[in-house]
Design a protein around this motif. Sequence first.
Motif, PDB file in Angstrom:
ATOM      1  N   ASP A  99     142.899  39.235  17.983  1.00 41.14           N
ATOM      2  CA  ASP A  99     142.468  38.876  19.326  1.00 41.14           C
ATOM      3  C   ASP A  99     143.507  39.242  20.380  1.00 41.14           C
ATOM      4  O   ASP A  99     143.262  39.068  21.565  1.00 41.14           O
ATOM      5  N   LYS A 100     144.683  39.746  19.953  1.00 45.82           N
ATOM      6  CA  LYS A 100     145.733  40.159  20.875  1.00 45.82           C
ATOM      7  C   LYS A 100     146.266  41.515  20.454  1.00 45.82           C
ATOM      8  O   LYS A 100     146.338  41.818  19.254  1.00 45.82           O
ATOM      9  N   PRO A 101     146.679  42.353  21.399  1.00 46.49           N
ATOM     10  CA  PRO A 101     147.204  43.675  21.026  1.00 46.49           C
ATOM     11  C   PRO A 101     148.458  43.610  20.178  1.00 46.49           C
ATOM     12  O   PRO A 101     148.725  44.518  19.393  1.00 46.49           O
ATOM     13  N   ASP A 102     149.261  42.545  20.337  1.00 48.48           N
ATOM     14  CA  ASP A 102     150.505  42.464  19.582  1.00 48.48           C
ATOM     15  C   ASP A 102     150.283  42.156  18.109  1.00 48.48           C
ATOM     16  O   ASP A 102     151.226  42.241  17.317  1.00 48.48           O
ATOM     17  N   ASN A 103     149.057  41.777  17.720  1.00 48.08           N
ATOM     18  CA  ASN A 103     148.787  41.443  16.323  1.00 48.08           C
ATOM     19  C   ASN A 103     148.499  42.663  15.456  1.00 48.08           C
ATOM     20  O   ASN A 103     148.414  42.538  14.233  1.00 48.08           O
ATOM     21  N   VAL A 104     148.307  43.818  16.064  1.00 46.43           N
ATOM     22  CA  VAL A 104     148.038  45.045  15.315  1.00 46.43           C
ATOM     23  C   VAL A 104     148.990  46.124  15.801  1.00 46.43           C
ATOM     24  O   VAL A 104     149.725  45.952  16.774  1.00 46.43           O
ATOM     25  N   SER A 105     148.977  47.247  15.112  1.00 47.74           N
ATOM     26  CA  SER A 105     149.885  48.341  15.440  1.00 47.74           C
ATOM     27  C   SER A 105     149.445  49.058  16.712  1.00 47.74           C
ATOM     28  O   SER A 105     148.301  48.931  17.168  1.00 47.74           O
ATOM     29  N   GLU A 106     150.364  49.826  17.266  1.00 48.32           N
ATOM     30  CA  GLU A 106     150.053  50.583  18.474  1.00 48.32           C
ATOM     31  C   GLU A 106     148.975  51.621  18.213  1.00 48.32           C
ATOM     32  O   GLU A 106     148.108  51.861  19.063  1.00 48.32           O
ATOM     33  N   TYR A 222     137.898  42.533  23.412  1.00 46.33           N
ATOM     34  CA  TYR A 222     139.219  43.073  23.095  1.00 46.33           C
ATOM     35  C   TYR A 222     139.633  44.147  24.102  1.00 46.33           C
ATOM     36  O   TYR A 222     140.821  44.247  24.447  1.00 46.33           O
ATOM     37  N   GLN A 223     138.679  44.944  24.562  1.00 45.95           N
ATOM     38  CA  GLN A 223     138.991  45.918  25.601  1.00 45.95           C
ATOM     39  C   GLN A 223     139.487  45.220  26.865  1.00 45.95           C
ATOM     40  O   GLN A 223     140.420  45.686  27.530  1.00 45.95           O
ATOM     41  N   TYR A 224     138.866  44.090  27.189  1.00 45.92           N
ATOM     42  CA  TYR A 224     139.309  43.326  28.359  1.00 45.92           C
ATOM     43  C   TYR A 224     140.730  42.807  28.160  1.00 45.92           C
ATOM     44  O   TYR A 224     141.548  42.831  29.092  1.00 45.92           O
ATOM     45  N   VAL A 225     141.035  42.345  26.948  1.00 49.07           N
ATOM     46  CA  VAL A 225     142.378  41.827  26.665  1.00 49.07           C
ATOM     47  C   VAL A 225     143.411  42.944  26.776  1.00 49.07           C
ATOM     48  O   VAL A 225     144.524  42.738  27.286  1.00 49.07           O
ATOM     49  N   LEU A 226     143.077  44.146  26.303  1.00 49.59           N
ATOM     50  CA  LEU A 226     144.007  45.273  26.417  1.00 49.59           C
ATOM     51  C   LEU A 226     144.354  45.554  27.876  1.00 49.59           C
ATOM     52  O   LEU A 226     145.524  45.781  28.216  1.00 49.59           O
ATOM     53  N   ASN A 227     143.355  45.544  28.736  1.00 51.10           N
ATOM     54  CA  ASN A 227     143.607  45.796  30.148  1.00 51.10           C
ATOM     55  C   ASN A 227     144.325  44.628  30.811  1.00 51.10           C
ATOM     56  O   ASN A 227     145.173  44.820  31.686  1.00 51.10           O
ATOM     57  N   LYS A 228     143.989  43.419  30.394  1.00 52.07           N
ATOM     58  CA  LYS A 228     144.593  42.237  31.008  1.00 52.07           C
ATOM     59  C   LYS A 228     146.086  42.161  30.724  1.00 52.07           C
ATOM     60  O   LYS A 228     146.893  41.851  31.609  1.00 52.07           O
ATOM     61  N   TYR A 229     146.475  42.430  29.496  1.00 56.71           N
ATOM     62  CA  TYR A 229     147.886  42.360  29.132  1.00 56.71           C
ATOM     63  C   TYR A 229     148.665  43.588  29.600  1.00 56.71           C
ATOM     64  O   TYR A 229     149.888  43.598  29.511  1.00 56.71           O
ATOM     65  N   GLY A 230     147.987  44.635  30.054  1.00 57.67           N
ATOM     66  CA  GLY A 230     148.687  45.859  30.432  1.00 57.67           C
ATOM     67  C   GLY A 230     149.482  46.429  29.281  1.00 57.67           C
ATOM     68  O   GLY A 230     150.649  46.829  29.441  1.00 57.67           O
ATOM     69  N   TYR A 231     148.856  46.463  28.108  1.00 60.78           N
ATOM     70  CA  TYR A 231     149.584  46.799  26.886  1.00 60.78           C
ATOM     71  C   TYR A 231     150.180  48.202  26.947  1.00 60.78           C
ATOM     72  O   TYR A 231     151.372  48.398  26.676  1.00 60.78           O
ATOM     73  N   PHE A 232     149.383  49.188  27.315  1.00 58.09           N
ATOM     74  CA  PHE A 232     149.859  50.562  27.284  1.00 58.09           C
ATOM     75  C   PHE A 232     150.912  50.811  28.364  1.00 58.09           C
ATOM     76  O   PHE A 232     151.852  51.583  28.138  1.00 58.09           O
ATOM     77  N   ALA A 233     150.756  50.196  29.525  1.00 56.69           N
ATOM     78  CA  ALA A 233     151.786  50.334  30.562  1.00 56.69           C
ATOM     79  C   ALA A 233     153.103  49.719  30.105  1.00 56.69           C
ATOM     80  O   ALA A 233     154.186  50.253  30.382  1.00 56.69           O
ATOM     81  N   LYS A 234     153.023  48.619  29.371  1.00 52.63           N
ATOM     82  CA  LYS A 234     154.243  47.959  28.893  1.00 52.63           C
ATOM     83  C   LYS A 234     154.972  48.809  27.861  1.00 52.63           C
ATOM     84  O   LYS A 234     156.184  49.008  27.957  1.00 52.63           O
ATOM     85  N   VAL A 235     154.244  49.314  26.862  1.00 55.65           N
ATOM     86  CA  VAL A 235     154.909  50.108  25.831  1.00 55.65           C
ATOM     87  C   VAL A 235     155.391  51.440  26.397  1.00 55.65           C
ATOM     88  O   VAL A 235     156.427  51.972  25.959  1.00 55.65           O
ATOM     89  N   ARG A 236     154.679  51.993  27.384  1.00 58.36           N
ATOM     90  CA  ARG A 236     155.146  53.234  28.005  1.00 58.36           C
ATOM     91  C   ARG A 236     156.450  52.998  28.759  1.00 58.36           C
ATOM     92  O   ARG A 236     157.374  53.825  28.681  1.00 58.36           O
ATOM     93  N   ALA A 237     156.536  51.881  29.472  1.00 55.08           N
ATOM     94  CA  ALA A 237     157.776  51.571  30.188  1.00 55.08           C
ATOM     95  C   ALA A 237     158.936  51.351  29.219  1.00 55.08           C
ATOM     96  O   ALA A 237     160.071  51.777  29.482  1.00 55.08           O
ATOM     97  N   GLU A 238     158.668  50.723  28.086  1.00 52.49           N
ATOM     98  CA  GLU A 238     159.729  50.517  27.085  1.00 52.49           C
ATOM     99  C   GLU A 238     160.202  51.841  26.505  1.00 52.49           C
ATOM    100  O   GLU A 238     161.410  52.048  26.305  1.00 52.49           O
ATOM    101  N   ARG A 239     159.273  52.758  26.229  1.00 55.16           N
ATOM    102  CA  ARG A 239     159.681  54.058  25.690  1.00 55.16           C
ATOM    103  C   ARG A 239     160.490  54.853  26.708  1.00 55.16           C
ATOM    104  O   ARG A 239     161.490  55.494  26.353  1.00 55.16           O
ATOM    105  N   CYS A 240     160.064  54.827  27.981  1.00 56.59           N
ATOM    106  CA  CYS A 240     160.798  55.562  29.005  1.00 56.59           C
ATOM    107  C   CYS A 240     162.213  55.019  29.180  1.00 56.59           C
ATOM    108  O   CYS A 240     163.174  55.790  29.306  1.00 56.59           O
ATOM    109  N   ARG A 241     162.334  53.714  29.154  1.00 59.53           N
ATOM    110  CA  ARG A 241     163.671  53.118  29.301  1.00 59.53           C
ATOM    111  C   ARG A 241     164.547  53.448  28.094  1.00 59.53           C
ATOM    112  O   ARG A 241     165.737  53.739  28.250  1.00 59.53           O
TER     113      ARG A 241
END
Length: 466
Positions: A99-106, A222-241
């Motif tokens: 039910d959360k993006p952090d519970n499964v792999s990228e 689940y699609q709504y949860v992905l957008n709500k948490y900003g999952y892809f923006a978060k992991v992209r920012a972590e990779r760039c940093r």
Amino acid sequence: MADHAVSPRGDGAAEALLEAPAQEEMDATPPPAPGCRAQAREALEGLGTILVCTIMGLVLIPLGLPAFLLVGTMDLLGNVYEGCGGNRRDWTLFVVGADKPDNVSEQCNRDMAGMTEAMRGQGLWPNFLYRFRNNHPVFGICGCEFGHPFSPVERTGLLVLLLSFAYFMAGLKVKFSDYVDTHEHWNDRQRWLWIGCYSLSCITLPSMLLQAVLKYFALLDYQYVLNKYGYFAKVRAERCRAFAKQFCMDRGLGVERPPARRPQGGFKLFDCNCLEQCCKLNDACKACHNNCEDGQAQTVNSLFASLFAGIAFAGSCLFVVFGVRLDLEASEDVWREVCIGTGMNFFFLWPLQDTVKFLVLWQYQHWEGPRYVLFGKEIPPRSELSVEMHQFFCLLDRDADGLLSQEEMSSAVRSLLHQDLSEEGWANLLRELDADQDGQLSLREIEAIRSEFAAKAGWWMPPVAQ
């Protein structure tokens, strides 16, 4: 004189006394009876309320009762699994999925979002196999990644619903075939067009459409949860940093700062632990808020899973009941038609359309040719590698002027490495990347490290022709 002095007040009192009975009589008058139009409106409103309640009952009871039974059965099996030493969380992921993006792999989240490069850094063939085993209606039951939001239990329910639907439609086909055989006005060509194409038009294609619609609604939350948490923006920012930090370290852009002198004596504001306590309190409040949101997301996810189970169970029962009735009245083998229709769906048309869709999307999402602007957007859009490289450059370009100066690189080194900028390292970087020798770096000049960025950030690049 006395009479003249009292008369005005007496006249007012007399008027009040005369008006009071009229007001009392007006209050005592009964309200007028409602007209025929008002009574008809009230009757229609009452009838509409009864109809709405009846329709809701007819819809919710057939769906809610099977859902209640299935959820209760799965919960009982979960207790048995936990009693045998299993993990309750693993059982929940198996039944309803994550039910959360952090519970499964990228890569699972990327596949859910429709990104063809789900396995970042891998080529076309590994990503195609990953997509196939996670999305096929039959092989996906056992081959999907553990914790996939579309769980194996939900996939099994969908498969049972599709098979029961095919069974019902095959019974209709056989019954109509018997009708055609008893009427001579149907010639052989008409019979072939209807009977021969029935499996494709009335079993295979509706089954594919039903599968796509039910899967879409099952994963909508689940699609709504992905957008709500900003999952892809978060992991992209972590990779760039992370890449920016490694970029500065590899090129020796940082130099240790001289030790700072601390003032002797006096009150030291930052020696007090008040700031640390405030940060801890803020983190605790954020964690509490996230836990509340996670609980709401888990509740909604369970509700969607229960509703999906109810729809699958109730629909399967209806299709099987009607299919059995048609099967008993048919003169041919219904199961042969079921195998033909479902076989065309699961092992021919679905793999064919999914392969074509994957190849088109892969080329679209990795397009490196010319682009066009339509309604202010680039068509096709830039690849994720290009977007992430631009974000890496913006992380260093603090004033967003499109040029990376020495002052901005010094600020980036202090932020990333907690060190000062090395003059020698900056000079070496200019010799490496500054093509126009203006003492600054542009995005076009940074593009020279595209292959290095792709390798370290984990992106696939097409092979360069020798």
